[in-house]
Design an enzyme around this catalytic site. Structure first.
Site, PDB file in Angstrom:
ATOM      1  N   LYS A 140       0.189  -0.463  19.485  1.00  0.00           N
ATOM      2  CA  LYS A 140      -0.500  -0.536  18.207  1.00  0.00           C
ATOM      3  C   LYS A 140      -1.151  -1.902  18.055  1.00  0.00           C
ATOM      4  CE  LYS A 140       0.617   0.584  13.349  1.00  0.00           C
ATOM      5  NZ  LYS A 140       1.735   0.994  12.461  1.00  0.00           N
ATOM      6  N   SER A 238       0.867   4.520   9.275  1.00  0.00           N
ATOM      7  CA  SER A 238      -0.252   3.734   9.751  1.00  0.00           C
ATOM      8  C   SER A 238      -0.447   3.763  11.262  1.00  0.00           C
ATOM      9  CB  SER A 238      -0.061   2.268   9.310  1.00  0.00           C
ATOM     10  OG  SER A 238       1.091   1.702   9.894  1.00  0.00           O
ATOM     11  N   SER A 262       5.465   5.194   8.985  1.00  0.00           N
ATOM     12  CA  SER A 262       4.311   4.961   9.862  1.00  0.00           C
ATOM     13  C   SER A 262       4.470   5.471  11.284  1.00  0.00           C
ATOM     14  CB  SER A 262       3.965   3.469   9.893  1.00  0.00           C
ATOM     15  OG  SER A 262       3.506   3.057   8.640  1.00  0.00           O
TER      16      SER A 262
END
Length: 634
Positions: A140, A238, A262
């Site tokens: 990420k 996210s 997330s």
């Protein structure tokens, strides 16, 4: 005359009788060579015959290929890590910006092919390091991985050696573009030590969704990431890009981060497995913080086995993250938890009150229908289901604003500390206050239409530090989440775990969240998550898909959810460091149902390039494959 007979006759005629014995080795050599060439020709024909069984065995379909299958192919010499990286680059090029424009990948690693070549050579000379050797992993964009420099940088900085892998760590914001971090993230170091290849950076909801009323999966740098199972589908966030990329085989596995939902939510929406670890099981060092009280890093994969292999690699203590020092001195071998009979004799509870109330969760009724079927499967697998097994704190969690108080204070303090830690930040942003101003000064890239809001950043900036209100809210979170939440219901009913649909309240009640984001439950699932405020683990596996006649929802501008064929997941929740048990339960259910295989992404979202294509082109041309700019984004 048969070719071998003709060859033998000509050999004998041309050699004097006294020298015939001296030429026999050449005769045998040529015969063997001819036979080997015949075998190679036959193998090539079989290998490249489209759809042939032999081809399938040599080159697994990257949409579903497991770590084990990829390792088997590399160990057998059918393909290399270089071939694998090229294949993923080509697949990214097909769908990331072109075609459906999924925008799951923010950057590719310009050193990935070099890393792959070195790991291929290591495999040949000394063998593989372990199951992740030569396997491409996405991380990420919230995690440190030494960046490239799009701005002029003094040569003295290069002496630090922090530029050579060439990627940015920005949380999706132009405010951190080109910033130089002091070191790799702790989990990235562990992945490298395991022999994994960092393939690139996945896109994410900007600032881990802690910005304002902005849809899931959007960031200034990456644009709007979308789900691969329905056009313009909400990917959730996210860790949006990580989930979308894994779901269609743009990478083997990926890392996500979770503060509240997330990993769980995007895994649910992406028809993949996600493991949100206990806070402190994996290092957060080098991860842009939202709240150090709740932040954690975990794997996202297409199977429990692959997720566990990654979790095993990234778990452990790190002197740069004090939370990891609280984990058990010896962690279990999580691969031993992969038992199809893990649910036999166990007791699982269903916290039905509040958590399964569609009027509160906002879930479509179809979710509960599929959840009931899942409970039947769990019982068939030998578990006792206690239903209901309600949490004493359920109603209070819905009304609580404590998580918002904690997040705002933690985010401001953590982000300002992050800016202070940077060696350089060419944007000139050095604090949260300056970030807000930067966004206002650059509306074309950070506040385009439908993505203007930054009310959450502004609320965080207004906080006054770690005061009495903060510590009261933090203590209340722990009480509601653990003492009168998960631990209470587990102990009262002598349970091994809880089970809930992954969407809705496995992560969070709607309540305040819908008002905060204004875009409905799927986007707003970032407050008051019961496991989040407790810091406890969640294992999520595929549960089902919305039916074709589902009423399409519009959670935020440009996105749809629910929608026909969009997946949703099942979550197993437990107490601190109960990952071993939860992994077993998730694996048992996954193996019994094989839900992921029931439906694929929509056709144009599925890349067509396979390993065989890259291998065939490489052998035919004996040259490198040119991949057309898979990454844009600024």
């Amino acid at each position: 005359m048969h070719k071998s007979a003709f060859f033998t006759a000509r050999t004998r005629q041309s050699v004097p009788s006294g020298h015939l014995n001296q030429q026999r080795p050449n005769f045998f050599l040529h015969t063997i060579t001819a036979f080997v060439l015949f075998l190679l020709l036959w193998t090539s024909c079989q290998t490249y015959h489209s759809g042939g069984q032999f081809e399938i065995e040599l080159f697994p379909d990257l949409y579903e290929a497991s770590i084990e299958r990829l390792q088997g192919g590399m160990e057998a010499g059918h393909f290399t890590s270089v071939d694998l990286v090229k294949s993923y680059f080509a697949r990214i090029d097909e769908v990331n910006i072109r075609g459906p424009s999924l925008r799951a990948i923010l950057e590719i690693n310009p050193s990935a092919l070099t890393q792959a070549a070195l790991l291929d050579r290591e495999r040949r000379t000394s063998g593989k390091r372990g199951p992740l050797h030569g396997v491409p992993v996405l991380i990420k964009v919230r995690s440190w991985h030494q960046p490239k420099f799009p701005f002029p940088v003094p040569k003295t900085k290069y002496a630090l050696g922090q530029h050579r892998y060439g990627m940015n760590t920005t949380a999706g914001s132009f405010g951190l573009l080109g910033s130089i971090v002091p070191d790799d993230a702790g989990v990235v170091k562990r992945l490298r030590a395991a022999g994994a290849i960092i393939l690139g950076k996945a896109s994410m909801s900007e600032w881990a969704q802690w910005r304002g009323k902005v849809g899931s999966g959007w960031s200034g740098r990456g644009g709007q990431c979308i789900n691969a199972y329905y056009p313009n589908g909400d990917p959730s966030g996210s860790s949006s890009g990580s989930a979308v990329a894994v779901s269609i085989g743009l990478a083997t596995v990926a890392l996500g981060t979770e503060t509240d939902g997330s990993i769980t939510l995007p895994s649910s929406n992406g028809n993949i497995v996600g493991i949100k670890p206990t806070v402190g099981l994996t290092s957060r060092a080098g991860v842009i913080p939202l709240s150090l009280n709740q932040d954690t890093v975990g794997p996202m994969a297409r199977s429990m086995i692959d997720a566990v292999l990654v979790l095993s690699a990234i778990s452990g203590k790190d002197k740069n993250d004090n939370a990891t020092l609280n984990q058990p001195n010896k962690l279990p071998d999580y691969t031993n938890a992969l038992d199809k009979n893990a649910l036999r004799g166990k007791r699982l509870g269903v916290p039905r009150r509040v958590f399964l109330d569609d009027s509160i969760s906002g879930n479509d009724p179809f979710v509960n229908i599929q959840f009931q079927k899942a409970l039947e499967v769990i019982q068939e697998l030998g578990a006792t289901v206690i239903d209901p097994a309600d949490m004493p704190s359920a109603e209070e969690i819905v009304r609580s604003h404590n998580e918002t108080i904690v997040f705002n204070v933690d985010f401001k303090a953590g982000l300002n500390q992050w800016f202070d830690s940077l060696i350089e930040n060419p944007s000139g942003v050095h604090s949260l206050a300056e970030l807000i101003k930067f966004n206002n000064d650059h509306p074309d890239i950070e506040r385009p239409p439908h993505y203007e809001d930054q009310s959450t950043l502004i609320a965080a900036e207004k906080t006054e530090g770690f005061n009495a209100e903060y510590y009261t809210a933090l203590a209340a979170n722990r009480d509601l989440g653990s003492r009168r939440g998960i631990d209470a219901v587990l102990q009262e009913n002598q349970l091994d775990a809880l089970v809930l649909p992954a969407m809705g309240l496995a992560r969070v009640p709607a309540g305040e969240a819908s008002n905060m984001y204004g875009y409905g439950n799927n986007v707003s699932s970032y407050f008051n998550g019961i496991s989040a405020i407790a810091g406890y683990p969640i294992v999520t596996v595929p549960l089902g898909f919305y039916p074709d006649d589902v009423k399409i929802g519009y959670p935020s501008p440009g996105l749809v959810y629910p929608a026909p064929g969009v997946p949703f997941g099942l979550s197993f929740l437990g107490t601190a460091f109960s990952e071993y048990d939860l992994i077993g339960f998730g694996y048992s259910y996954e193996q019994a149902t094989r839900t992921r295989l029931e439906r694929k992404a929509y056709d144009s979202a599925i890349p067509k390039t396979q390993i065989r294509d890259i291998v065939q082109q490489s052998r035919a041309s004996l040259s490198l494959i040119k991949i057309t700019s898979p990454v844009i984004y600024e």
